[in-house]
Write an enzyme that holds these catalytic residues in place. Sequence first.
Site, mmCIF file in Angstrom:
data_model
loop_
_atom_site.group_PDB
_atom_site.id
_atom_site.type_symbol
_atom_site.label_atom_id
_atom_site.label_comp_id
_atom_site.label_asym_id
_atom_site.label_seq_id
_atom_site.Cartn_x
_atom_site.Cartn_y
_atom_site.Cartn_z
ATOM 1 N N GLN A 65 52.069 35.690 30.928
ATOM 2 C CA GLN A 65 53.181 34.783 31.221
ATOM 3 C C GLN A 65 53.907 34.271 29.982
ATOM 4 O O GLN A 65 55.066 33.885 30.072
ATOM 5 C CB GLN A 65 52.678 33.595 32.055
ATOM 6 C CG GLN A 65 52.219 34.011 33.440
ATOM 7 C CD GLN A 65 51.701 32.841 34.236
ATOM 8 O OE1 GLN A 65 50.535 32.486 34.108
ATOM 9 N NE2 GLN A 65 52.538 32.225 35.048
ATOM 10 N N HIS A 166 43.199 36.512 33.843
ATOM 11 C CA HIS A 166 44.194 35.661 34.501
ATOM 12 C C HIS A 166 45.271 36.580 35.082
ATOM 13 O O HIS A 166 46.320 36.792 34.474
ATOM 14 C CB HIS A 166 44.789 34.651 33.511
ATOM 15 C CG HIS A 166 45.605 33.571 34.159
ATOM 16 N ND1 HIS A 166 45.421 32.225 33.927
ATOM 17 C CD2 HIS A 166 46.617 33.632 35.057
ATOM 18 C CE1 HIS A 166 46.294 31.521 34.636
ATOM 19 N NE2 HIS A 166 47.036 32.350 35.332
ATOM 20 N N ASN A 210 40.549 33.599 36.846
ATOM 21 C CA ASN A 210 41.500 32.607 37.295
ATOM 22 C C ASN A 210 41.827 32.890 38.753
ATOM 23 O O ASN A 210 42.367 33.952 39.080
ATOM 24 C CB ASN A 210 42.788 32.694 36.473
ATOM 25 C CG ASN A 210 43.799 31.642 36.902
ATOM 26 O OD1 ASN A 210 43.575 30.449 36.685
ATOM 27 N ND2 ASN A 210 44.877 32.053 37.546
ATOM 28 N N GLU A 211 41.443 32.000 39.612
ATOM 29 C CA GLU A 211 41.865 32.011 41.023
ATOM 30 C C GLU A 211 41.617 33.317 41.774
ATOM 31 O O GLU A 211 42.565 34.037 42.124
ATOM 32 C CB GLU A 211 43.358 31.688 41.116
ATOM 33 C CG GLU A 211 43.755 30.391 40.459
ATOM 34 C CD GLU A 211 45.210 30.033 40.740
ATOM 35 O OE1 GLU A 211 45.981 30.917 41.155
ATOM 36 O OE2 GLU A 211 45.569 28.869 40.557
HETATM 37 C C1 BGC Z 1 48.417 30.381 38.306
HETATM 38 C C2 BGC Z 1 49.472 30.349 37.224
HETATM 39 C C3 BGC Z 1 50.823 30.031 37.847
HETATM 40 C C4 BGC Z 1 50.731 28.683 38.486
HETATM 41 C C5 BGC Z 1 52.022 28.113 39.034
HETATM 42 C C6 BGC Z 1 48.554 29.279 39.322
HETATM 43 O O1 BGC Z 1 48.201 29.750 40.562
HETATM 44 O O2 BGC Z 1 47.146 30.368 37.734
HETATM 45 O O3 BGC Z 1 49.448 31.550 36.538
HETATM 46 O O4 BGC Z 1 51.864 30.110 36.940
HETATM 47 O O5 BGC Z 1 49.825 28.778 39.551
HETATM 48 O O6 BGC Z 1 52.397 28.689 40.215
#
Ligand code: BGC
Length: 474
Positions: A65, A166, A210-211
């Site tokens: 990003q 991520h 991440n998520e």
């Molecule tokens: C993610 C980020 C994203 C942010 C805002 C999160 O789910 O980890 O990468 O930019 O949300 O939407």
Amino acid sequence: MDPLIIGLIVAGMLVLDLVAALWWARSMAKKHPEPLWDWDALEPELDQVVFPPDFRWGTATAAHQVEGGHTDNNWARWEREPDAKGKSRIQNGDLCGSAAEHWERFAEDIAAMRADLGVDTYRFSLSWSRIEPSPGAYDEAALAHYDAVIDACEAHGIEPMISLHHFSHPLWFEDLGSFEKVENIDYIVRFTETVYRRYGGRVRLWCTFNEPGPFSVMGWGLGVFPPGKKSPRVLGRVIRNLCAAHVQMVAAIKALPGGGDAQVGLVKNIFQMDPWQRWNPVHWLLCRVLDHVYNESILRFLRTGRVQIRIPFFVNIDEQLDGPRGDFAGLNYYANLLIDPLLPREPPFDAHSRPGQIMTDMPYTIYAEGLWRALHRLSEVGLPIYITENGIADATDDRRATWIRRYLYATKRAMDDGVDVRGFYYWSLMDNFEWAEGWAMQFGLYALNRETQERRLRAGAQPFVDTIARSRDP
Ligand code: BGC
């Protein structure tokens, strides 16, 4: 039998079913309340919030990003290749391109986050595709780059927190089937070992994934992230494999010299789901199913090691995964969704809101009560929590200050209730490439001018700066 009698019996049964369904919805509404705080009454308290002196303050970014210059990862290809209708998959046809040039400008960014904001920790992700451009071949220049990032953090009294995955990974890994295949887990475990050997002596805080929820649901459920599939069956398998990979990555770190001192955690996004109509059994049913796949599957795994994913007719996974589940839990919290079966399933999403709620630029509202709820829910995992992401997309910067004040208040309120929260990372340091939304969403504490790469601290960041300062010197 007389058709009239049959008709009456059927009608009676239907009425009974309806009454039972409404009764169930009523009991669900009692069991899962949707708190709505009186923000006008709370207003005087919001600027009084003080956190403990050892509370950690940070900002967060992710390699794809912000760094710029990625060509060989799953996202770079996704941005370039149009969909079946010839349309770009990214809003406005945006490309990540040179992003925020953080690859080149990391030193000034890290210096500024200390000088302007006062933060003492920085969460960033490693670019796996740069470090391991082909399987088993590691690029020394890329590894040295992150040495320099860690040096810059140390020079400014900032503790690094590294995310190992991520959303982006090398194209070769994508083409091998990434997390669809259990045998591919070995690749990310090997990557983890390599980078832990390199940086472990200097970096204590590590995030594995991440998520897993959004990453898998967007990629294999809704098809709006790479690899763009819509298969509940594969989705279930991917979630299972991400959990298994997490366990193996934690175990790998712990087995390496110094690994016992590392703090490793999975970053869970909690998407707060509530029914749009609280009396409506259909809304409740859908809400429970979605919550089960998106939130509860990962939370149960973190609590018990058990991966249980049930998507009626498609997925029935029930497996106990043995091994370490980590030292902390990361929480990314952004949104609540008021579920209604008629909501669009593809972007642009258009979400419901309750009267008086303020919309962000993303399709959700400012609902800080949701962060408080998510913290309580995540605390059931029994691990200390870092809020690894929280922030608002607000291009006009007229809601950012409200967001920050309310979400910090909600964090402190959960801590006062006894939830063990250790730190808060604002998302994001500067505007960045917001995945399928491209450059349209501006989450940054710093506004980014993409022509000149100038960073400008937004006025809306002030409550964040003030709360850090007030907490250090109450
Ligand atoms: C993610 C980020 C994203 C942010 C805002 C999160 O789910 O980890 O990468 O930019 O949300 O939407």
